[in-house]
Write a protein that holds these residues in place. Structure first.
Motif, PDB file in Angstrom:
ATOM      1  N   MET A   1      32.453  40.713  39.163  1.00 51.19           N
ATOM      2  CA  MET A   1      33.810  41.140  38.579  1.00 51.19           C
ATOM      3  C   MET A   1      34.483  39.730  37.839  1.00 51.19           C
TER       4      MET A   1
ATOM      5  N   VAL B   1      40.575  41.666  37.986  1.00 55.55           N
ATOM      6  CA  VAL B   1      40.467  42.827  39.000  1.00 55.55           C
ATOM      7  C   VAL B   1      41.534  42.434  39.623  1.00 55.55           C
TER       8      VAL B   1
ATOM      9  N   ARG C   1      36.509  48.406  45.895  1.00 56.42           N
ATOM     10  CA  ARG C   1      37.389  47.653  44.770  1.00 56.42           C
ATOM     11  C   ARG C   1      38.803  47.889  45.155  1.00 56.42           C
TER      12      ARG C   1
END
Length: 314
Positions: A44, A48, A279
């Protein structure tokens, strides 16, 4: 907390002891009363955390996020890629960007493992700064291919093994294949490109400049990592540590979250966010819970006695 108009994202660089250049993104007022420092997960980028950065900086909080080494716009450095190294990087980022004042430290997945590594390897840092810590979708033990006993979990494990083992043992061949992928594919390898502008690159660009061998190094480290029985300094923070996970997380299963809670009996473990996956910071239903928890932690950090948060990092 009185809301303040957010300032634009400011991009800067922190250089580590091995010469890696970590790209840092700062939002919010430079003289805010509290800083939230955000550490992202495997494959990532700092992007994020975009929802949390936007919301918290609009409330007058200073928000610092960074691309982990070999991710996004950050260099891989000159040493082996390990979770221990990521923990050392996190200490450098705190030292360089927030040498004093109240800190809320949030780590998601591998970023949470980096925070746990700081606590295990540099407990004096935790004792001096006494940060409020959010451990999001993370674990104190090694990454698992099989997230549970359901037949679907074994299918997912087989799929993960199908691409992780070639990546680990045939990185040159993987690089050749990655160069043939469309440029927007998350695994495409484009070494000469770099995301422009002050904002972090989207997570799909996390490893577009990262050779497969470096990804393999980090994955192998994640598969052997543990900080179990080494988190005494973090546990001494009592209710300043909070553990958050998603009900449907199939990368860090609930069994590992419970193990983390057993290692930190003084921490507060939240009920899993219903309907949310791994996530969590960008999850459709989970992102609001993460933002709310971080906002409440900033309020608590501001109320802490000044003597517990103003000591220099090192």
């Amino acid at each position: 907390m009185r809301a303040a108009a957010p300032s634009g994202t400011k991009r800067s660089t922190v250089v580590t002891d091995d010469g890696a250049r970590l790209t840092v993104y700062t939002d919010g007022p430079p003289r805010a009363g509290v800083t939230v420092l955000l550490s992202h997960g495997f494959l990532m980028t700092a992007d994020v955390w975009r929802l949390q950065a936007r919301e918290l900086s609009a409330r007058g909080v200073r928000v610092v996020r960074y691309d982990q080494r070999a991710h996004g716009n950050s260099d891989p450095g000159s040493v082996a890629l390990t979770v221990d190294r990521l923990g050392a990087d996190l200490a450098h980022v705190i030292d360089a960007t927030t040498p004093h004042g109240p800190v809320v430290l949030a780590g998601h997945s591998m970023g949470g493992m980096a925070a746990l590594t700081v606590a295990a390897r540099q407990p004096e840092l935790i004792r001096r700064r006494r940060p409020h810590v959010a451990l999001i979708s993370t674990a104190c033990s090694r990454a698992q291919l099989v997230p549970g006993s359901h037949p679907l979990h074994w299918i997912k494990a087989a799929a993960r093994a199908g691409y992780s083992y070639p990546l680990c043992w045939l990185p040159p061949a993987a690089d050749v294949a990655r160069r043939q992928l469309p440029s927007r594919h998350p695994w495409a390898l484009r070494p000469g490109t770099q995301h422009q502008g002050d904002t972090p690159p989207p997570s799909r660009q996390a490893i577009r400049r990262t050779p497969t061998d470096q990804i393999a190094q980090l994955w192998k480290s994640l598969r052997t990592y543990t900080t179990a029985e080494k988190l005494h300094a973090l546990n001494a923070l009592d209710r300043q540590v909070e553990i958050i996970t998603g009900e449907l997380d199939d990368w860090i299963p609930l069994s590992q979250t419970h193990e983390l809670a057993r290692q930190l009996p003084n921490a507060h473990m939240h009920e899993p966010v219903m309907g949310a996956g791994h996530r969590l910071p960008t999850d459709r239903v989970g992102h609001a819970a993460v933002t709310q928890i971080l906002s409440r932690m900033t309020e608590a950090a501001l109320r802490a006695p000044a003597s517990t948060v103003t000591a220099p990092l090192r």
